[in-house]
Design a protein around this motif. Structure first.
Motif, PDB file in Angstrom:
ATOM      1  N   PRO A 106      44.700 -37.914 -47.373  1.00 19.88           N
ATOM      2  CA  PRO A 106      43.204 -38.074 -47.385  1.00 19.88           C
ATOM      3  C   PRO A 106      42.731 -38.743 -46.371  1.00 19.88           C
ATOM      4  O   PRO A 106      43.193 -39.569 -45.610  1.00 19.88           O
ATOM      5  N   PHE A 107      41.613 -38.112 -45.940  1.00 19.98           N
ATOM      6  CA  PHE A 107      40.771 -38.722 -44.970  1.00 19.98           C
ATOM      7  C   PHE A 107      39.199 -39.193 -45.524  1.00 19.98           C
ATOM      8  O   PHE A 107      38.525 -38.327 -46.508  1.00 19.98           O
ATOM      9  N   ASP A 108      39.003 -40.479 -45.431  1.00 25.06           N
ATOM     10  CA  ASP A 108      37.764 -41.070 -46.257  1.00 25.06           C
ATOM     11  C   ASP A 108      37.137 -42.031 -45.170  1.00 25.06           C
ATOM     12  O   ASP A 108      37.856 -43.107 -44.837  1.00 25.06           O
ATOM     13  N   MET A 109      35.950 -41.870 -44.603  1.00 23.93           N
ATOM     14  CA  MET A 109      35.537 -42.534 -43.572  1.00 23.93           C
ATOM     15  C   MET A 109      34.174 -42.967 -43.871  1.00 23.93           C
ATOM     16  O   MET A 109      33.385 -41.928 -44.184  1.00 23.93           O
ATOM     17  N   THR A 110      33.803 -44.379 -43.593  1.00 24.95           N
ATOM     18  CA  THR A 110      32.364 -44.440 -43.614  1.00 24.95           C
ATOM     19  C   THR A 110      31.813 -44.726 -42.126  1.00 24.95           C
ATOM     20  O   THR A 110      32.499 -45.110 -41.477  1.00 24.95           O
ATOM     21  N   TYR A 111      30.516 -44.456 -42.031  1.00 24.17           N
ATOM     22  CA  TYR A 111      29.836 -44.467 -40.627  1.00 24.17           C
ATOM     23  C   TYR A 111      28.709 -44.979 -40.625  1.00 24.17           C
ATOM     24  O   TYR A 111      27.742 -44.878 -41.809  1.00 24.17           O
ATOM     25  N   ILE A 112      28.124 -45.741 -39.411  1.00 28.61           N
ATOM     26  CA  ILE A 112      26.735 -45.867 -39.540  1.00 28.61           C
ATOM     27  C   ILE A 112      26.485 -45.325 -38.114  1.00 28.61           C
ATOM     28  O   ILE A 112      27.159 -45.462 -36.963  1.00 28.61           O
ATOM     29  N   ALA A 113      25.378 -44.427 -38.050  1.00 24.87           N
ATOM     30  CA  ALA A 113      25.065 -43.650 -36.867  1.00 24.87           C
ATOM     31  C   ALA A 113      23.684 -44.146 -36.514  1.00 24.87           C
ATOM     32  O   ALA A 113      22.865 -43.894 -37.326  1.00 24.87           O
ATOM     33  N   VAL A 114      23.089 -44.350 -35.326  1.00 24.15           N
ATOM     34  CA  VAL A 114      22.128 -44.520 -34.880  1.00 24.15           C
ATOM     35  C   VAL A 114      21.886 -43.322 -33.596  1.00 24.15           C
ATOM     36  O   VAL A 114      22.632 -43.171 -32.732  1.00 24.15           O
ATOM     37  N   VAL A 115      20.689 -42.544 -34.283  1.00 25.47           N
ATOM     38  CA  VAL A 115      20.730 -41.244 -33.301  1.00 25.47           C
ATOM     39  C   VAL A 115      19.145 -40.929 -32.846  1.00 25.47           C
ATOM     40  O   VAL A 115      18.313 -41.218 -33.768  1.00 25.47           O
ATOM     41  N   THR A 116      19.193 -40.554 -31.588  1.00 28.06           N
ATOM     42  CA  THR A 116      18.014 -40.220 -31.230  1.00 28.06           C
ATOM     43  C   THR A 116      17.564 -38.867 -30.650  1.00 28.06           C
ATOM     44  O   THR A 116      18.523 -38.247 -30.034  1.00 28.06           O
ATOM     45  N   VAL A 117      16.434 -38.187 -30.961  1.00 30.38           N
ATOM     46  CA  VAL A 117      16.208 -36.928 -30.905  1.00 30.38           C
ATOM     47  C   VAL A 117      14.968 -36.486 -30.050  1.00 30.38           C
ATOM     48  O   VAL A 117      14.108 -37.446 -30.194  1.00 30.38           O
ATOM     49  N   ASP A 118      15.065 -35.885 -28.827  1.00 40.69           N
ATOM     50  CA  ASP A 118      13.856 -35.601 -28.235  1.00 40.69           C
ATOM     51  C   ASP A 118      13.770 -34.031 -28.063  1.00 40.69           C
ATOM     52  O   ASP A 118      14.830 -33.421 -27.644  1.00 40.69           O
ATOM     53  N   ALA A 119      12.728 -33.522 -28.272  1.00 36.39           N
ATOM     54  CA  ALA A 119      12.456 -31.969 -28.049  1.00 36.39           C
ATOM     55  C   ALA A 119      13.621 -31.256 -28.834  1.00 36.39           C
ATOM     56  O   ALA A 119      14.080 -30.026 -28.216  1.00 36.39           O
ATOM     57  N   GLY A 120      13.928 -31.591 -29.877  1.00 36.61           N
ATOM     58  CA  GLY A 120      14.707 -30.781 -30.727  1.00 36.61           C
ATOM     59  C   GLY A 120      16.331 -30.921 -30.363  1.00 36.61           C
ATOM     60  O   GLY A 120      17.198 -30.240 -31.087  1.00 36.61           O
ATOM     61  N   HIS A 121      16.735 -31.934 -29.565  1.00 41.07           N
ATOM     62  CA  HIS A 121      17.953 -32.218 -29.124  1.00 41.07           C
ATOM     63  C   HIS A 121      18.381 -33.735 -29.126  1.00 41.07           C
ATOM     64  O   HIS A 121      17.517 -34.517 -29.153  1.00 41.07           O
TER      65      HIS A 121
END
Length: 145
Positions: A106-121
């Motif tokens: 089994p694969f079971d992973m927790t994540y925290i991500a900080v994501v920035t988007v500009d002009a749809g990317h």
């Protein structure tokens, strides 16, 4: 009349959720297409000898190319998206589950991500994943490093 693909969302939260669907579909090229050509992808907790920073869309593509050969994602049973005071940036708490392809474990992973988007990317993605998971047999991205 030919069917047309649904438009890719441009708002950060919707774009991120769309990306999760692409990962579940194992459509890595389409997932990579969500990134800006000059994006930066960081892994602040990367173990020694693992990349801690990818610069540019091609580097992300190279890193993710073999992902489905290692991890068979089945679901993201928990996804919480938090809007920051900067409308283009979100913080995501999530859990991904599936299996390790090589061992079937089994694969079971927790994540925290900080994501920035500009002009749809996606222009910036900081992935705070658990580095202890790479010590599991069957989770080895050697050819990506």
């Amino acid at each position: 009349m030919p069917a047309t693909a649904a438009p890719v969302p441009t708002a950060p939260a919707e774009l991120f959720r769309h990306g999760l669907r692409l990962l579940l579909e194992k459509n890595i090229p389409a997932w990579v297409d969500l990134f800006d050509e000059d994006c930066v992808f960081e892994f602040p907790f990367a173990p020694q000898d693992w990349p801690d920073r990818l610069e540019g869309k091609q580097a992300v593509a190279d890193y993710m190319r073999h992902y489905p050969d290692h991890i068979d994602l089945h679901n993201f049973p928990r996804v919480e998206i938090h809007q920051t005071t900067a409308p283009e940036t979100i913080v995501v708490e999530m859990r991904g589950v599936g299996r390790l392809v090589q061992t079937g474990r089994p694969f079971d992973m927790t994540y925290i991500a900080v994501v920035t988007v500009d002009a749809g990317h996606i222009t910036s993605y900081r992935d705070y994943w658990n580095p202890l998971a790479v010590q599991e047999p069957g989770l080895d991205f050697t050819e990506n490093r």
